[in-house]
Enzyme design. Structure first.
Site, PDB file in Angstrom:
ATOM      1  N   GLU A 174      -2.516  12.854   7.694  1.00 49.17           N
ATOM      2  CA  GLU A 174      -2.431  11.419   7.371  1.00 49.17           C
ATOM      3  C   GLU A 174      -3.718  10.689   7.734  1.00 49.17           C
ATOM      4  O   GLU A 174      -3.682   9.556   8.227  1.00 49.17           O
ATOM      5  CB  GLU A 174      -1.230  10.775   8.079  1.00 49.17           C
ATOM      6  CG  GLU A 174       0.094  11.429   7.749  1.00 49.17           C
ATOM      7  CD  GLU A 174       0.348  11.504   6.258  1.00 49.17           C
ATOM      8  OE1 GLU A 174      -0.046  10.577   5.532  1.00 49.17           O
ATOM      9  OE2 GLU A 174       0.900  12.509   5.805  1.00 49.17           O
ATOM     10  N   GLY A 175      -4.845  11.307   7.508  1.00 47.64           N
ATOM     11  CA  GLY A 175      -6.123  10.710   7.869  1.00 47.64           C
ATOM     12  C   GLY A 175      -6.538  11.181   9.249  1.00 47.64           C
ATOM     13  O   GLY A 175      -5.891  10.857  10.245  1.00 47.64           O
TER      14      GLY A 175
END
Length: 810
Positions: A479-480
């Protein structure tokens, strides 16, 4: 009236005109006088501020340095909600508002699920077997399906459980205390899976078909976003293109995509695929738009390839690829139908708020609870030189840091859960939670590995830390990656979304040339508000900073033991730091569009923002849970660390402020944040005395240990489970140590009962410090006649020697 020096050259003729008009007042009609009054009022406004020509010049300068914002970025700026993160950017957030607004609780139904179904799933899973076999048993998969583990967020009308976000978070945290692979597997359908999005945005036909199948587990969902060249950046979606076409009278899209790192893809029955939709021939005809779009594809969809697996470190949860070339997707398979083409950003933000801000921090909260309880017990049970290692200073330091990091993480997750359950979707707070809590979770487990030492690195049924140690780095990257989240995303989004005046100012700079006059008015108004906002927080920084310095200097080291004084003191420090942060955020505007390239600065401000948010979360947690004996000490330890982290991050930012105006900005920042230099940087790490107290609280039976033990998995009596056995053995070993100390002090022999207790504790200690050992570690070693290659080589060399052993006569 004093005129602005910028106004004088241009206003010489205007002043003359005003005087001439004044001499004509007796001969002009009444409506003329009214118009003149309005004109003079407007003139005074511009003279007191900036004259229109200068306003326009300033506007054009700002427009020149502000890069154009794409349509996708404009949509992104409008997504999500602003809440307490916006309050921090004002410089004056309110703890009372937090306490009054957010109160995370479980319903009786949710608590029953935690006590029964979650325990039931854990009992079916042997964490070591899962890691070796790289999968769950069919019995475990069927149990998750039958008990609706994949449908906790799906409404009851479709067969789901419709649990709160807080309940989902606690379920995930409890699973993480036993098996991180179960945590990851259950997390995706309840955050990044399309189930909740279908309930909100799906067409009636999509809801009727998919939701019952997702609820009963017939279809396991996954979400395909990440690509090789764009990562999880939904603004680019490089290599995931689709074009609107018409086939046999049916409208749809032709798409090619290559996704990787997709959790559950190898076993998913339906995937939500993120695509970049274009409509070059205008076939949408105003019904839907170009841009980020989500398609729903079942596993057997023509052209879709799912099944190959990645192997994330040693983790066993299903993770793999989703690919397709020239895949035809009818409009009926676009999530929400044609009307929702280009609406993917809104959907994605809602998914992301839970995925980043809830599911990933829940794993860290579970790890924190395991370390505080099981490793805390191990440190008291394990002896070196006949002394529990919990008495060693280095161990105490590591335990105290893990305890306060654990409290911070738990407090943050509780608050974040309540924010989501309040129907908010805070993009910035979710990024802060993801980056900060996963990083703290990693440190917690790293320290635990140091403490448990050999017992933590030897894999097997007795090792309750190794898989968590290998799993948390995965949470760091998904997620990043945390580096990107910290050094770009948090402040990049925060300044544009959460600053009280920035959105309107940015929008004015994006207006068309034909609307310049209106744009200048909006820009000028917001510009003055930004300046006023900076001035207010400059003043607050100085006054609060001086007050904070004085209150810290005279504060007793035991003041934290009074709960009211604990709250009062630390709330004032948070207010001071919030004003410092808000002032610094305003100074960032001196960089203009170049700010996005100053990632070192943004990373330091992200550290400060994270520490401030989690500081308020920790005080929110104390306000809700006060009354637990020992909570004051751990809260004090946590708050002192958070305040020091924020102070140090702001100091680094001030010392290294970049840009042509960096020296000036640095000077303003230092004068505001630290008006008396180092004297007004009063925050320090916790004292050794406090560190020892916090360590004692989690290595001895205490109410604080009981708090950390809330929501962890404890195996049934008689079932071997190392973490459970350590936790249950602690009171017995502590009692035996007390008996032994009494015997030494009184110089006497133990009674029969005392001797039995000491012997029982010694037996427990001996059993609990053992590690797994294997006669045959691999399948090859278990084959009859197998000889390890190194031993075979030894035999070959010995065979060539005349003297085979030392005992052979030379």
């Amino acid at each position: 009236m004093m005129l602005s020096k910028h106004a004088r050259p241009q206003n010489s003729t205007r002043a003359l005109s005003v005087m001439c008009n004044a001499t004509a007042t007796r001969t002009q009609p009444q409506h003329y006088y009214e118009r003149q009054h309005q004109h003079q009022h407007q003139q005074k406004r511009t003279i007191l501020g900036l004259i229109p020509a200068v306003d326009k010049r300033l506007f054009r300068m700002a427009k020149g340095v502000m890069p154009p914002i794409s349509k996708t970025e404009q949509v992104a700026l409008g997504c999500g909600t602003i809440g307490f993160d916006g309050d921090i950017f004002t410089g004056s957030p309110s703890l009372k508002k937090l306490v009054d607004t957010y109160d995370p609780k479980l319903s009786p139904e949710e608590q029953a699920f935690m006590d029964n179904q979650v325990n039931g799933l854990c009992a079916l899973l042997n964490d070591h077997d899962v890691s070796v076999n790289k999968d769950f048993t069919k019995e475990a998969w069927d149990y998750m399906r039958d008990e609706r583990f994949f449908a906790m967020k799906i409404p009851k009308e479709w067969g789901g459980l419709e649990f709160s976000t807080h309940a989902v978070s606690l379920v995930l945290a409890k699973l993480a205390t036993h098996c991180f692979d179960a945590n990851a597997t259950v997390a995706v359908p309840n955050s990044l899976g399309p189930g909740e999005l279908l309930a909100r945005y799906g067409t009636p036909e999509q809801k009727e078909y998919f939701l019952p199948r997702l609820a009963d587990g017939t279809l396991i969902p996954c979400f395909g976003l990440t690509g090789p060249h764009s990562g999880s950046d939904a603004t680019s979606l490089i290599g995931s293109d689709c074009v609107v076409e018409e086939r046999n009278g049916e409208l749809g899209v032709m798409s090619s995509f290559k996704k990787r790192y997709i959790t559950l893809a190898p076993v998913a029955g339906v995937v939500g695929v993120g695509l970049n939709l274009s409509d070059p021939n205008g076939l949408l005809k105003g019904k839907g738009e170009e841009g980020f779009t989500v398609a729903l594809l079942e596993r057997d969809h023509e052209g879709l390839r799912m099944g190959p697996r990645h192997m994330p470190l040693n983790a066993s949860f299903m993770n793999g690829t989703v690919e397709g070339e020239d895949v035809w997707i009818p409009m009926s398979m676009i999530l929400g139908g044609q009307e929702r083409c280009g609406f993917g950003w809104h959907m994605f933000v809602e998914c992301l708020a839970e995925g980043r801000g809830v599911s990933l921090p829940a794993g860290s909260a579970g790890a924190a609870r395991t370390v505080a309880t099981a490793v805390g017990a191990y440190a008291r049970i394990r002896k070196q030189f006949r002394v529990p290692i919990a008495e060693f200073g280095g161990i105490q330091e590591a335990l105290a840091l893990s305890a306060s990091d654990g409290l911070i993480t738990i407090a943050g997750t509780d608050l974040m859960n309540a924010i989501i359950d309040n129907h908010e979707a805070p993009m910035v707070v979710s990024s802060v939670m993801k980056q900060n809590c996963t990083e703290r979770g990693r440190r917690i487990v790293e320290r635990a590995m140091d403490i448990a030492a050999g017992s933590a690195i030897c894999r097997g049924d007795k090792n309750y830390l190794g898989n968590a140690y290998m799993s948390l780095p995965i949470a760091i990257t998904v997620e990043g990656a945390n580096i990107m989240t910290r050094s770009f995303q948090i402040i990049g989004q925060g300044l544009t979304r959460c600053h009280p005046h920035m959105i309107e100012l940015i929008n004015s700079l994006q207006m068309e040339q034909s609307e310049e006059d209106e744009a200048v008015k909006i820009f000028t108004k917001q510009f003055y508000k930004v300046v006023g906002h900076g001035g207010t927080n400059f003043a607050h920084s100085i006054t609060r900073g001086l007050g904070a310095t004085a209150s810290t200097a005279i504060r007793s080291k035991n003041a934290y033991k009074d709960g009211d004084k604990l709250l009062e003191y630390h709330e004032k420090q948070m207010l001071r730091l919030s004003a410092n942060f808000a002032l610094t955020a305003d100074l960032c505007f001196t960089l203009g569009g170049k700010l996005k390239f100053e990632e070192l600065l943004m990373g330091r401000l992200a550290d400060a923002l994270g520490s401030i948010f989690l500081g308020y979360a920790t005080l929110h947690h104390y306000s809700r849970r006060r009354g637990i004996n020992g909570l004051e000490a751990v809260t004090e330890h946590a708050m002192l660390r958070l305040e020091t982290e924020a102070q140090d991050a702001l100091l680094l930012a001030a010392n290294n402020f970049p840009g042509p105006l960096g020296t000036a900005a640095s000077g303003v920042m230092k004068l505001g944040c630290f008006p008396l230099g180092s004297i007004t940087r009063p925050y320090k790490e916790p004292s050794d005395e406090l560190t020892k107290e916090v360590s004692r609280l989690i290595t001895m039976p205490s109410e604080m240990r009981d708090m950390f033990a809330e929501g962890i998995y404890l195996a049934p009596e008689g079932q071997m489970h190392q973490a459970t056995d350590l936790i249950r053995a602690l009171p017995l070993c502590v009692e035996a140590d007390k008996i032994a100390a009494t015997l030494r002090r009184e110089k006497r022999q133990p009674t029969t009962e005392e001797a039995d207790k000491i012997a029982h504790a010694d037996a427990l200690r001996d059993a609990l410090i053992q590690v797994d050992v294997y006669e045959n570690l691999t399948e090859a070693e278990s084959q009859e006649g197998y000889v390890r290659p190194a031993l075979a080589g030894t035999e070959d060399r010995l065979a060539a020697l005349e003297r085979k052993t030392f005992s052979d006569v030379a």
